[in-house]
Enzyme design. Structure first.
Site, PDB file in Angstrom:
ATOM      1  N   CYS A  37      32.375  37.661  35.224  1.00  0.00           N
ATOM      2  CA  CYS A  37      31.673  38.618  34.623  1.00  0.00           C
ATOM      3  C   CYS A  37      31.075  39.913  35.504  1.00  0.00           C
ATOM      4  O   CYS A  37      30.897  39.756  36.712  1.00  0.00           O
ATOM      5  CB  CYS A  37      30.467  37.934  33.885  1.00  0.00           C
ATOM      6  SG  CYS A  37      30.952  36.257  33.166  1.00  0.00           S
ATOM      7  N   ARG A  86      37.512  43.567  36.038  1.00  0.00           N
ATOM      8  CA  ARG A  86      37.064  42.137  36.038  1.00  0.00           C
ATOM      9  C   ARG A  86      37.601  41.334  35.043  1.00  0.00           C
ATOM     10  O   ARG A  86      37.655  40.151  35.196  1.00  0.00           O
ATOM     11  CB  ARG A  86      35.796  42.160  36.482  1.00  0.00           C
ATOM     12  CG  ARG A  86      35.462  42.990  37.706  1.00  0.00           C
ATOM     13  CD  ARG A  86      33.561  42.736  37.673  1.00  0.00           C
ATOM     14  NE  ARG A  86      33.382  41.515  38.252  1.00  0.00           N
ATOM     15  CZ  ARG A  86      33.068  41.171  39.391  1.00  0.00           C
ATOM     16  NH1 ARG A  86      33.066  42.162  40.297  1.00  0.00           N
ATOM     17  NH2 ARG A  86      32.546  40.223  39.803  1.00  0.00           N
ATOM     18  N   TRP A  92      32.985  36.787  30.462  1.00  0.00           N
ATOM     19  CA  TRP A  92      34.226  36.150  30.294  1.00  0.00           C
ATOM     20  C   TRP A  92      33.294  34.700  29.855  1.00  0.00           C
ATOM     21  O   TRP A  92      32.573  34.009  30.709  1.00  0.00           O
ATOM     22  CB  TRP A  92      34.801  35.679  31.679  1.00  0.00           C
ATOM     23  CG  TRP A  92      36.166  36.541  31.640  1.00  0.00           C
ATOM     24  CD1 TRP A  92      36.344  37.034  32.996  1.00  0.00           C
ATOM     25  CD2 TRP A  92      37.047  36.344  31.078  1.00  0.00           C
ATOM     26  NE1 TRP A  92      37.638  37.505  32.612  1.00  0.00           N
ATOM     27  CE2 TRP A  92      38.069  37.159  31.623  1.00  0.00           C
ATOM     28  CE3 TRP A  92      37.416  35.982  29.667  1.00  0.00           C
ATOM     29  CZ2 TRP A  92      39.446  37.287  31.109  1.00  0.00           C
ATOM     30  CZ3 TRP A  92      38.751  35.868  29.225  1.00  0.00           C
ATOM     31  CH2 TRP A  92      39.836  36.664  29.933  1.00  0.00           C
ATOM     32  N   ASN A 103      25.693  35.601  35.965  1.00  0.00           N
ATOM     33  CA  ASN A 103      27.068  35.137  36.339  1.00  0.00           C
ATOM     34  C   ASN A 103      26.827  33.610  37.112  1.00  0.00           C
ATOM     35  O   ASN A 103      25.924  33.698  37.807  1.00  0.00           O
ATOM     36  CB  ASN A 103      27.711  36.082  37.444  1.00  0.00           C
ATOM     37  CG  ASN A 103      28.011  37.254  36.817  1.00  0.00           C
ATOM     38  OD1 ASN A 103      28.163  37.280  35.562  1.00  0.00           O
ATOM     39  ND2 ASN A 103      28.778  38.369  37.497  1.00  0.00           N
ATOM     40  N   GLY A 104      27.698  32.901  36.685  1.00  0.00           N
ATOM     41  CA  GLY A 104      27.633  31.504  37.286  1.00  0.00           C
ATOM     42  C   GLY A 104      27.625  30.635  36.217  1.00  0.00           C
ATOM     43  O   GLY A 104      27.518  30.765  35.342  1.00  0.00           O
ATOM     44  N   GLU A 153      54.987  34.420  46.284  1.00  0.00           N
ATOM     45  CA  GLU A 153      53.953  35.592  45.584  1.00  0.00           C
ATOM     46  C   GLU A 153      54.798  36.372  44.651  1.00  0.00           C
ATOM     47  O   GLU A 153      53.955  36.735  43.688  1.00  0.00           O
ATOM     48  CB  GLU A 153      53.903  36.620  46.867  1.00  0.00           C
ATOM     49  CG  GLU A 153      53.227  37.920  46.730  1.00  0.00           C
ATOM     50  CD  GLU A 153      51.885  37.783  46.139  1.00  0.00           C
ATOM     51  OE1 GLU A 153      51.349  36.489  46.142  1.00  0.00           O
ATOM     52  OE2 GLU A 153      51.391  38.809  45.454  1.00  0.00           O
ATOM     53  N   LYS A 164      52.799  37.085  40.889  1.00  0.00           N
ATOM     54  CA  LYS A 164      52.807  38.626  40.379  1.00  0.00           C
ATOM     55  C   LYS A 164      53.471  38.650  39.133  1.00  0.00           C
ATOM     56  O   LYS A 164      52.842  39.129  38.055  1.00  0.00           O
ATOM     57  CB  LYS A 164      53.460  39.947  41.204  1.00  0.00           C
ATOM     58  CG  LYS A 164      52.808  40.072  42.376  1.00  0.00           C
ATOM     59  CD  LYS A 164      51.566  40.964  42.279  1.00  0.00           C
ATOM     60  CE  LYS A 164      50.407  39.816  42.135  1.00  0.00           C
ATOM     61  NZ  LYS A 164      49.921  39.307  43.419  1.00  0.00           N
ATOM     62  N   GLU A 187      51.286  36.358  36.434  1.00  0.00           N
ATOM     63  CA  GLU A 187      49.912  36.426  36.115  1.00  0.00           C
ATOM     64  C   GLU A 187      50.105  37.806  34.967  1.00  0.00           C
ATOM     65  O   GLU A 187      49.066  38.024  34.328  1.00  0.00           O
ATOM     66  CB  GLU A 187      48.964  36.681  37.338  1.00  0.00           C
ATOM     67  CG  GLU A 187      49.332  37.904  38.091  1.00  0.00           C
ATOM     68  CD  GLU A 187      48.399  38.062  39.133  1.00  0.00           C
ATOM     69  OE1 GLU A 187      47.436  37.704  39.284  1.00  0.00           O
ATOM     70  OE2 GLU A 187      49.049  38.642  40.270  1.00  0.00           O
ATOM     71  N   HIS A 212      68.345  20.814  45.387  1.00  0.00           N
ATOM     72  CA  HIS A 212      67.342  19.509  45.730  1.00  0.00           C
ATOM     73  C   HIS A 212      66.691  19.396  44.412  1.00  0.00           C
ATOM     74  O   HIS A 212      65.700  18.494  44.382  1.00  0.00           O
ATOM     75  CB  HIS A 212      66.371  19.483  46.827  1.00  0.00           C
ATOM     76  CG  HIS A 212      67.174  19.597  48.222  1.00  0.00           C
ATOM     77  ND1 HIS A 212      67.946  18.565  48.627  1.00  0.00           N
ATOM     78  CD2 HIS A 212      67.077  20.603  49.098  1.00  0.00           C
ATOM     79  CE1 HIS A 212      68.364  19.114  49.682  1.00  0.00           C
ATOM     80  NE2 HIS A 212      68.126  20.153  50.247  1.00  0.00           N
ATOM     81  N   LYS A 255      38.998  38.847  38.715  1.00  0.00           N
ATOM     82  CA  LYS A 255      39.358  39.603  40.049  1.00  0.00           C
ATOM     83  C   LYS A 255      38.811  38.700  41.074  1.00  0.00           C
ATOM     84  O   LYS A 255      39.674  38.697  42.245  1.00  0.00           O
ATOM     85  CB  LYS A 255      38.944  41.012  39.839  1.00  0.00           C
ATOM     86  CG  LYS A 255      39.127  41.990  41.309  1.00  0.00           C
ATOM     87  CD  LYS A 255      40.622  42.074  41.306  1.00  0.00           C
ATOM     88  CE  LYS A 255      41.170  42.690  42.693  1.00  0.00           C
ATOM     89  NZ  LYS A 255      42.470  42.466  43.143  1.00  0.00           N
TER      90      LYS A 255
HETATM   91  C1  F6R Z   1      46.805  37.273  42.436  1.00  0.00           C
HETATM   92  C2  F6R Z   1      45.657  37.262  42.949  1.00  0.00           C
HETATM   93  C3  F6R Z   1      44.632  35.980  43.483  1.00  0.00           C
HETATM   94  C4  F6R Z   1      43.929  36.287  44.510  1.00  0.00           C
HETATM   95  C5  F6R Z   1      43.115  35.172  44.975  1.00  0.00           C
HETATM   96  C6  F6R Z   1      42.280  35.266  46.185  1.00  0.00           C
HETATM   97  O1  F6R Z   1      47.426  38.488  42.320  1.00  0.00           O
HETATM   98  O2  F6R Z   1      45.099  38.536  43.045  1.00  0.00           O
HETATM   99  O3  F6R Z   1      45.667  34.995  43.636  1.00  0.00           O
HETATM  100  O4  F6R Z   1      44.811  36.643  45.640  1.00  0.00           O
HETATM  101  O5  F6R Z   1      42.335  34.942  43.729  1.00  0.00           O
HETATM  102  O6  F6R Z   1      41.392  36.313  46.140  1.00  0.00           O
HETATM  103  P1  F6R Z   1      40.829  37.094  47.223  1.00  0.00           P
HETATM  104  O7  F6R Z   1      41.993  37.699  48.073  1.00  0.00           O
HETATM  105  O8  F6R Z   1      39.879  38.156  46.921  1.00  0.00           O
HETATM  106  O9  F6R Z   1      40.112  35.988  48.184  1.00  0.00           O
END
Ligand code: F6R
Length: 590
Positions: free
Chosen positions: A2, A28, A73, A99-100, A468, A472, A475, A491, A585
């Site tokens: 949030c 966010r 959220w 938040n939390g 990776e 991408k 998500e 395998h 985020k």
């Molecule tokens: C995926 C993504 C997440 C972050 C992960 C770590 O696109 O953004 O997988 O990489 O939550 O976040 P940070 O780098 O902020 O520790």
């Protein structure tokens, strides 16, 4: 996570200022929002479910100098207007955004109900204004009542409380970040810097176990437990307002993918002495561990290969959420390298705690200057990518890999060679990301948008890039995507391949090229539609996405067209790539 934002000071447009700030936190992700303003001595609260974007700031009074707001959220309690923050006490003199998660909120709520308080929402957060009100009966003043309330809370929190009678804001932190913006005409308090970046670049960080009280003229930081005053430094943020805006792009994600034309070069611009010192520290360490989450974890995995191939040094990768279990291997001479864009990820902070409890040193590679991880690490390197606002991490990844690769080169006394390679790679990325190239990827996304699954293969450092790529695509486009080491296909995963299944092969001009091409042939012979990301075409590719030959830095260029493909898949499928469902985020909960 949030978003929190509040202001107190001499300005009289706090209502619209807070709404604008909340809009800057939209990236966010949230499902409801709310704002509380003090207008003519009384509290005016407006909240709603859905997006804040449509709200006219002119709806908010221009005679307000004290306001707080929130983007929520849902966690405890569904997505309803009642559950949206701010929450207030009975007579609406205190409003809180939080938040939390307060783990013992049921107990506190039962206690408060016995004392005659009634609640309007299902949230844990609503106990905060009521508990402060209850303790004000004893302490008489808002700030000490807030401190006393914090002592009762179990769990992680970062909250901002407004009191109309004393015209003050109080913020307290235990696990959820809060930052103070020091303006010329008042103070801003937010969960994230973009909320107030257009007003000030001078910031003060609230640490865990601390509280801050301000009436807009004075500000006092103190220890939550003891009440002792704390001196805080003001730090100037280097991010510009433009860097934090979308500019000509439809979405932050695309802007940040395109930013990689420059951000890799910025990451390479490091203090050489510091890089050499850290390279030496890794050489001398009794065990080096690379730790991160999600995309940052794939940067760590790629770096395992960088250290092996470039520095001939064995380092160990572990996802931060698993790192606790590695504590047996940690010694005072071990080095733990934590990698994080936000610098606030809870699992990474936990890994740092584990490392510190064993006396090991921690090196952080972060993007967000002044973040908790940046401040708490023994050494810290900034990747200088500029603000990354899309939920999906893109430019931070290539920046993280560039810095880790530079250290690997420095370990082998080849810092100059590493710098040269990465700067050349940066300029190749710049050439690659031209409008024709981006259009080509958009057309490919159009072609495969209806596919229900997508697979990605890679070998060596392209293996973590395959993982990776899957993150991408999953998500932002919600297409089922999975990454594999090319050699692992036979395998098991190859059973998933059907006629026309799109499979991306990440290829370099390297010693494993023949192997990965052979893996692509295996897939094609089962009917797969092969998308090759490679410096050179190959007859097995149904579509060839040309990338520059970048030698040891191939992983950095190969991932970029896949980031763009994920972006366009999301857009074609009608999804908002900047705000993917169920994601935040910065993940500040374990
Ligand atoms: C995926 C993504 C997440 C972050 C992960 C770590 O696109 O953004 O997988 O990489 O939550 O976040 P940070 O780098 O902020 O520790």
């Amino acid at each position: 996570m949030c978003g929190i934002f509040g202001y107190v000071g001499q300005r009289n447009d706090a209502g619209s200022l807070v709404i604008d700030g909340l809009k800057n936190l939209e990236y966010r992700g949230y499902d409801s929002w709310g704002i509380a303003c003090k207008i003519d001595e009384t509290l005016s609260i407006e909240k709603d479910i859905g997006k804040i974007s449509g709200i006219k700031t002119s709806n908010f009074s221009d005679s307000c100098a004290l306001a707080i707001g929130h983007t929520r959220w849902a966690t405890h309690g569904g997505v309803t207007t009642q559950n949206a923050h701010p929450h207030a006490n009975e007579d609406e003199t205190i409003a809180v955004v939080h938040n939390g998660i307060l783990e013992n909120y049921q107990e506190l709520r039962a206690y408060l109900e016995k004392k005659g308080h009634s609640f309007k929402s299902e949230t844990d957060s609503e106990v905060i204004p009521h508990l402060i009100e209850e303790y004000m009966k004893e302490t008489g003043d808002f700030a000490s009542a807030a401190r006393r309330a914090c002592k009762d809370f179990e769990g992680r929190f970062g909250f901002l409380a407004l009191h109309t009678e004393s015209n003050t804001l109080v913020a307290a932190r235990n696990g959820s970040p809060l930052i103070i913006g020091v303006g010329e005409d008042g103070y801003f308090i937010a969960s994230d810097i973009p909320a107030f970046l257009e007003h000030t670049k001078m910031v003060q960080y609230l640490d865990d176990g601390e509280m801050v009280v301000t009436d807009g003229n004075n500000i006092i930081f103190s220890n939550l437990e003891t009440g002792e005053a704390i001196e805080k430094r003001e730090i100037e943020i280097t991010w510009s307002v433009e860097q934090a805006q979308k500019g000509e792009y439809d979405h932050f994600m695309l802007k940040e993918i395109m930013d990689q034309k420059e951000s890799v070069a910025r990451a390479v611009n490091q203090n050489e002495d510091q890089i050499l010192t850290l390279a030496e520290a890794i050489k001398n360490a009794h065990g080096t561990f690379l730790v991160g989450c999600g995309t940052a974890a794939t940067a760590c995995m790629a770096a395992e290969y960088f250290f092996s191939v470039i520095a001939e040094k064995h380092v160990n990768f572990a996802p931060a959420s698993e790192f606790k279990l590695y504590h047996h291997f940690l010694k005072p001479k071990s080095l733990v390298i934590v990698v994080s864009q936000s610098g606030e990820t809870a699992d990474v902070l936990e890994a740092m705690k584990v490392a510190k409890s064993k006396g090991s040193k921690v090196l952080a590679i972060v993007n967000s200057e002044g973040s908790t991880i940046d401040r708490e690490a023994d050494y810290s390197l900034l990747i200088n990518a500029g603000p990354e606002r899309a939920v999906a991490s893109t430019k931070a990844l290539t920046g993280q890999m560039a810095v880790l690769m530079l250290i690997a080169y420095a370990m082998n006394d080849k810092l100059r060679e590493g710098q040269k390679l990465l700067l050349e790679t940066s300029s190749k990325i710049n050439d690659m990301l031209n409008p024709r190239y981006v259009n080509f990827i958009e057309e490919l996304a159009e072609k495969i948008q209806e596919k229900s699954a997508l697979f990605i293969i890679g070998k060596s450092w392209n293996y973590p890039m395959a993982l990776e790529s899957a993150i991408k695509i999953q998500e932002v486009s919600y297409v089922h995507a999975q990454g594999f080491a090319g050699g692992e296909l036979k395998h098991g995963p190859i059973a998933l391949i059907e006629e026309g299944t799109p499979c991306i092969a990440l290829v370099g001009n390297d010693e494993v090229k023949a192997d990965i091409i052979s893996n692509a042939i295996e897939l094609k012979s089962r009917g797969a539609f092969i998308i090759g990301v490679a410096p050179e075409n190959n007859e097995v590719f149904d579509v060839w996405i040309k990338v520059p030959d970048a030698g040891n830095a191939q992983a950095l260029v190969n991932i970029i067209p896949v980031q763009a493909l994920a972006y366009f898949l999301a857009v074609k499928r009608g999804k908002d790539p900047d705000m993917p469902r169920n994601l935040a985020k910065s993940v500040t909960v374990k």
